[in-house]
Design a protein around this motif. Sequence first.
Motif, PDB file in Angstrom:
ATOM      1  N   ARG A  69      41.066  37.311  43.553  1.00 10.65           N
ATOM      2  CA  ARG A  69      40.536  37.160  42.323  1.00 10.65           C
ATOM      3  C   ARG A  69      39.941  37.971  41.560  1.00 10.65           C
ATOM      4  O   ARG A  69      39.908  38.382  40.176  1.00 10.65           O
ATOM      5  N   LEU A  70      39.066  39.029  42.387  1.00 10.94           N
ATOM      6  CA  LEU A  70      38.324  40.197  41.899  1.00 10.94           C
ATOM      7  C   LEU A  70      39.396  41.132  41.294  1.00 10.94           C
ATOM      8  O   LEU A  70      39.167  41.610  40.300  1.00 10.94           O
ATOM      9  N   ARG A  71      40.293  41.269  41.995  1.00  6.94           N
ATOM     10  CA  ARG A  71      41.326  42.536  41.518  1.00  6.94           C
ATOM     11  C   ARG A  71      41.995  41.680  40.137  1.00  6.94           C
ATOM     12  O   ARG A  71      42.140  42.551  39.206  1.00  6.94           O
ATOM     13  N   LYS A  72      42.230  40.392  40.280  1.00 11.16           N
ATOM     14  CA  LYS A  72      42.874  40.032  38.953  1.00 11.16           C
ATOM     15  C   LYS A  72      41.915  40.055  37.876  1.00 11.16           C
ATOM     16  O   LYS A  72      42.243  40.382  36.691  1.00 11.16           O
ATOM     17  N   CYS A  73      40.429  40.041  38.150  1.00 13.84           N
ATOM     18  CA  CYS A  73      39.730  40.217  36.735  1.00 13.84           C
ATOM     19  C   CYS A  73      39.519  41.645  36.397  1.00 13.84           C
ATOM     20  O   CYS A  73      39.204  41.895  35.206  1.00 13.84           O
ATOM     21  N   GLY A  74      40.019  42.679  37.293  1.00 16.19           N
ATOM     22  CA  GLY A  74      39.690  43.965  37.149  1.00 16.19           C
ATOM     23  C   GLY A  74      40.913  44.536  36.420  1.00 16.19           C
ATOM     24  O   GLY A  74      40.932  45.809  35.937  1.00 16.19           O
ATOM     25  N   SER A  75      41.947  43.809  36.317  1.00 16.07           N
ATOM     26  CA  SER A  75      43.319  44.273  35.744  1.00 16.07           C
ATOM     27  C   SER A  75      43.272  44.181  34.287  1.00 16.07           C
ATOM     28  O   SER A  75      42.565  43.501  33.444  1.00 16.07           O
TER      29      SER A  75
END
Length: 75
Positions: A69-75
């Motif tokens: 989820r964090l990776r998706k937010c950082g993209s």
Amino acid sequence: MALAKHGSAAATIRDAQEARDELRAALKAAGITLPSLSLDGVSLAGDFPRPLVDLGRCAPVVARQLAERLRKCGS
């Protein structure tokens, strides 16, 4: 004066509780539950508490969900 300090300490703790609850709600909306999410008891001690939100422990699958989820937010 002691009463004012107590009120300030109580407000500081309430603020930390609200932050914990906001985080819990946001995680829940993302489908993630951190079962040990709480306030750190040691940080609440003393006349001038400096509360910390303790993210606690979770299973590896939950850690991976959170990372995803964090990776998706950082993209």
